[in-house]
Scaffold this active site. Structure first.
Site, PDB file in Angstrom:
ATOM      1  CD  GLU A  51     -17.592 -20.292  64.386  1.00  0.00           C
ATOM      2  OE1 GLU A  51     -17.993 -20.944  65.383  1.00  0.00           O
ATOM      3  OE2 GLU A  51     -17.212 -20.844  63.350  1.00  0.00           O
ATOM      4  CG  ASN A  71     -14.761 -24.302  61.302  1.00  0.00           C
ATOM      5  OD1 ASN A  71     -15.053 -23.773  62.368  1.00  0.00           O
ATOM      6  ND2 ASN A  71     -14.549 -23.599  60.201  1.00  0.00           N
ATOM      7  CG  ASP A  99     -18.241 -23.093  59.901  1.00  0.00           C
ATOM      8  OD1 ASP A  99     -17.804 -23.107  61.065  1.00  0.00           O
ATOM      9  OD2 ASP A  99     -18.075 -22.117  59.145  1.00  0.00           O
TER      10      ASP A  99
END
Length: 295
Positions: free
Chosen positions: A21, A151, A202
């Site tokens: 991430e 997100n 996302d």
């Protein structure tokens, strides 16, 4: 009609992350930085030399913002810390939900004003347990509450528009923002609603022309949207769970994306060995770099 593109890219780093991430790029050093959140690791890849480093962290962290050549701001499960790039030392900077030890940081990004937007969520992904905050000169202000998995925090090039999502709802939100402060000036509205589609929205970045590039978790793709919310293209990746893209390279004309193998069983992982890798899409883009955080 959405254009569909098969994967024409490559693996930039095959160091496997359970939950890759928060990728970002430092043009001064030609270096990509990203996290393995669950593994408590900060990854570093120099694109000039291909030298790869993995820095162990004492806590889960998810977002890195450049301050200057010597310092970085890290968002972690224990608050915000300044990291010394020379030795990795962490210095506490600001509290972030210190009354909620069951939460951690998740997606975030700097605004052209030098402020940071940072999301939080439950470590067990409990419904509506997180929020999105604005951080400027050490002051933390809550912007949006009741978010399960924050997100897609990103901004238009002129700083006048902000985007975010709750991945559990998979609706990309748009909100007007003051370019001078990074604070919202209106209420969020739904720009894209993909709640009925496979996977979820996302992490995202916005290019120099205002187009939104989104990693679609669970669908193995990176989608490109126009500023008015029309999906123009889908780029497939060889990992079902891409998490966030980043513009990389000295000209910002390449697109990297982090991926994850969290939650995949052995059979699923055997069919997608690149799950958890840092991938490059192999296309030419008009990227812009994340602004530094103004401390």
């Amino acid at each position: 009609m959405t254009e569909i593109h098969e994967f024409a890219g490559r693996t930039l780093s095959d160091t496997s992350s359970a939950l890759g991430e928060g990728p970002t790029y430092d043009p001064d050093t030609n270096t990509v930085w990203w996290f393995n959140i669950l593994g408590k690791e900060l990854h570093e890849l120099n694109l000039s030399t291909d030298e790869k480093k993995v820095h162990a962290l004492p806590m889960m962290a998810s977002v890195l913002a450049r301050i200057d050549a010597r310092r970085q701001l890290l968002a972690t499960e224990q608050g915000l810390f300044v990291r010394d790039t020379a030795n990795g030392n962490l210095t506490f900077y600001a509290a972030l939900e210190n009354d909620k030890p069951e939460n951690r940081s998740n997606d975030g990004r700097t605004h052209i004003s030098g402020a940071l937007w940072i999301g939080t969520m439950s470590k067990r992904a409990e419904t509506r347990a997180g929020a999105i905050y604005h951080v400027a000169a050490g002051k933390v202000t809550k912007l949006f509450d009741g978010i399960s998995i924050p997100n897609s925090i990103c901004f238009s090039p002129d700083g006048s528009t902000g985007y975010f999502t709750d991945t559990r709802l998979s609706r990309l939100m748009r909100v007007m923002v003051d370019p001078q402060t990074g604070l919202p000036t209106g209420e969020p509205i739904v720009l894209v609603d993909t709640m009925d589609e496979t996977g979820g929205i996302d992490g995202s970045v916005v290019d120099a022309d205002g187009y939104i590039w989104n990693a679609r978790w669970g669908a193995g793709s990176v989608d490109r949207y126009s500023p008015d919310g029309l999906r123009l293209a889908r780029y497939k990746v060889p990992a079902a769970q891409p998490s966030c893209p980043a513009f990389v390279g000295p000209n910002g004309d390449r697109l990297a994306v982090t991926t994850a193998w969290e939650g995949l069983d052995d059979d699923a992982r055997s069919t997608q060995p690149q799950a958890g890798a840092l991938l490059e899409l192999g296309i030419t883009v008009k990227g812009i770099f994340d602004p530094p955080y103004v401390i």
